[in-house]
Design a protein around this motif. Structure first.
Motif, PDB file in Angstrom:
ATOM      1  N   GLY A 162       7.458  13.294   5.724  1.00 49.25           N
ATOM      2  CA  GLY A 162       8.560  12.450   6.050  1.00 49.25           C
ATOM      3  C   GLY A 162       8.323  10.879   5.844  1.00 49.25           C
ATOM      4  N   ARG A 163       7.024  10.546   5.733  1.00 52.06           N
ATOM      5  CA  ARG A 163       6.565   9.365   5.467  1.00 52.06           C
ATOM      6  C   ARG A 163       6.751   8.867   4.039  1.00 52.06           C
ATOM      7  N   PRO A 164       7.047   7.761   3.535  1.00 55.98           N
ATOM      8  CA  PRO A 164       7.065   7.233   2.275  1.00 55.98           C
ATOM      9  C   PRO A 164       5.573   7.360   1.596  1.00 55.98           C
ATOM     10  N   ASN A 165       5.261   7.483   0.420  1.00 57.61           N
ATOM     11  CA  ASN A 165       4.123   7.332  -0.203  1.00 57.61           C
ATOM     12  C   ASN A 165       3.584   5.834  -0.043  1.00 57.61           C
ATOM     13  N   ALA A 166       2.211   5.766   0.357  1.00 58.10           N
ATOM     14  CA  ALA A 166       1.627   4.523   0.749  1.00 58.10           C
ATOM     15  C   ALA A 166       1.566   3.682  -0.496  1.00 58.10           C
ATOM     16  N   ALA A 167       1.350   4.166  -1.751  1.00 53.16           N
ATOM     17  CA  ALA A 167       1.445   3.346  -2.990  1.00 53.16           C
ATOM     18  C   ALA A 167       2.738   2.814  -3.222  1.00 53.16           C
ATOM     19  N   LEU A 168       3.775   3.553  -2.805  1.00 56.46           N
ATOM     20  CA  LEU A 168       5.157   3.021  -3.014  1.00 56.46           C
ATOM     21  C   LEU A 168       5.375   1.814  -2.107  1.00 56.46           C
ATOM     22  N   GLU A 169       4.964   1.882  -0.959  1.00 56.43           N
ATOM     23  CA  GLU A 169       4.851   0.846   0.183  1.00 56.43           C
ATOM     24  C   GLU A 169       4.330  -0.607  -0.516  1.00 56.43           C
ATOM     25  N   ARG A 170       2.956  -0.107  -0.898  1.00 53.73           N
ATOM     26  CA  ARG A 170       1.937  -1.198  -1.317  1.00 53.73           C
ATOM     27  C   ARG A 170       2.718  -1.881  -2.504  1.00 53.73           C
ATOM     28  N   GLU A 171       2.908  -1.146  -3.575  1.00 55.21           N
ATOM     29  CA  GLU A 171       3.201  -1.641  -4.785  1.00 55.21           C
ATOM     30  C   GLU A 171       4.695  -2.374  -4.843  1.00 55.21           C
ATOM     31  N   VAL A 172       5.627  -1.836  -4.229  1.00 48.51           N
ATOM     32  CA  VAL A 172       6.994  -2.102  -4.090  1.00 48.51           C
ATOM     33  C   VAL A 172       7.346  -3.009  -3.130  1.00 48.51           C
ATOM     34  N   GLY A 173       6.748  -3.020  -1.931  1.00 48.31           N
ATOM     35  CA  GLY A 173       7.165  -3.588  -0.767  1.00 48.31           C
ATOM     36  C   GLY A 173       7.442  -5.400  -1.147  1.00 48.31           C
ATOM     37  N   GLU A 174       7.150  -6.044  -1.835  1.00 49.06           N
ATOM     38  CA  GLU A 174       7.339  -7.203  -2.269  1.00 49.06           C
ATOM     39  C   GLU A 174       8.295  -7.685  -3.461  1.00 49.06           C
ATOM     40  N   LEU A 175       8.837  -6.403  -3.923  1.00 46.96           N
ATOM     41  CA  LEU A 175       9.914  -6.520  -5.090  1.00 46.96           C
ATOM     42  C   LEU A 175      11.248  -6.978  -4.460  1.00 46.96           C
ATOM     43  N   ALA A 176      11.876  -7.640  -5.140  1.00 49.81           N
ATOM     44  CA  ALA A 176      13.360  -7.828  -4.604  1.00 49.81           C
ATOM     45  C   ALA A 176      14.177  -6.718  -4.802  1.00 49.81           C
ATOM     46  N   PRO A 177      14.829  -6.357  -4.039  1.00 46.23           N
ATOM     47  CA  PRO A 177      15.632  -4.939  -4.237  1.00 46.23           C
ATOM     48  C   PRO A 177      16.541  -5.203  -5.143  1.00 46.23           C
ATOM     49  N   GLY A 178      16.937  -3.903  -5.879  1.00 49.97           N
ATOM     50  CA  GLY A 178      17.943  -3.771  -6.955  1.00 49.97           C
ATOM     51  C   GLY A 178      18.285  -2.382  -6.906  1.00 49.97           C
ATOM     52  N   THR A 179      18.370  -2.032  -8.105  1.00 45.28           N
ATOM     53  CA  THR A 179      18.795  -0.537  -8.626  1.00 45.28           C
ATOM     54  C   THR A 179      17.469   0.542  -8.868  1.00 45.28           C
ATOM     55  N   ALA A 180      17.296   1.460  -8.235  1.00 40.71           N
ATOM     56  CA  ALA A 180      16.048   2.402  -8.447  1.00 40.71           C
ATOM     57  C   ALA A 180      16.328   3.745  -8.663  1.00 40.71           C
ATOM     58  N   LEU A 181      15.546   4.225  -9.540  1.00 41.17           N
ATOM     59  CA  LEU A 181      15.624   5.697  -9.750  1.00 41.17           C
ATOM     60  C   LEU A 181      14.078   6.294  -9.424  1.00 41.17           C
TER      61      LEU A 181
END
Length: 214
Positions: free
Chosen positions: A29-48
């Motif tokens: 139920g936790r997000p993948n660590a790589a996702l948090e690390r690599e995406v956390g600083e990106l400006a939100p938009g559309t995601a697939l």
């Protein structure tokens, strides 16, 4: 990944629906660590998100402000993801799509496309699916591919002898124009994990992050 207790089901839709419908919640139920690390600083938009499973990554992205399209082959996994998103108050930010990634074609481009642990013990043309994922990244957008770098200690003999591509091998298999893409991350990252019987282990993840030039 499958285990020695999985039934011998070879049809992908049946396999994954059995996986998610027969044993309650499969993942943490936790997000993948790589996702948090690599995406956390990106400006939100559309995601697939390809192979969204029970939706932990999709819900995390929605909480960060992303508008998410989450695709999975299992109706039971998607139902759990939708329930989790509703409880988290982000149901309006996620579109859940039940589809076989082998056949599904994205109808739009996205600022972020993710494929995390998109492995399958039943037949699955992973490289072709990942190439289609790359084609759905909008100019200026990001592609994140995370996979197992090797089998876990508890793997069955079949999985233990499987080939797990390196980030460089994944990059080559995508067949991208080098002038169009920038490599942000390409390497192995250690991660603590817990096995099916509660045993701790240190696993390596294969992480590839590419940014499509504007």
């Amino acid at each position: 990944m499958t285990s020695e207790h999985e039934p011998a089901i070879t049809d992908p839709a049946a396999f994954w629906e059995h996986r998610y419908s027969s044993r309650g919640q499969v993942w943490s139920g936790r997000p993948n660590a790589a996702l948090e690390r690599e995406v956390g600083e990106l400006a939100p938009g559309t995601a697939l998100e390809l192979g969204s499973g029970e939706g932990a990554d999709a819900v995390w992205l929605a909480r960060q402000g992303w508008s998410v399209t989450a695709v999975d082959i299992s109706p039971s996994a998607l139902a759990l993801g939708a329930s989790t998103a509703s409880e988290a108050g982000v149901a309006d930010r996620i579109t859940w799509v039940q589809a076989d990634l082998v056949e599904w074609e994205p109808s739009a481009s996205f600022d972020l496309v993710t494929a995390t642990f998109l492995h399958s013990p039943v037949e699955f043309p992973r490289e072709a699916v990942l190439r289609r994922a790359a084609s759905a990244v909008a100019p200026g957008g990001t592609l994140l591919v995370v996979g197992h770098a090797g089998p876990p200690p508890w793997a069955t003999e079949h999985i233990a002898h499987a080939h797990f591509p390196t980030p460089d091998e994944v990059h080559v298999s995508l067949e991208l124009e080098s002038t169009e893409w920038e490599v942000i991350t390409a390497g192995l990252v250690a991660r603590a994990a817990i096995g099916p019987d509660g045993e701790p282990a240190a696993l390596d993840d294969s992480v590839l992050v590419l940014r499509r030039r504007p």
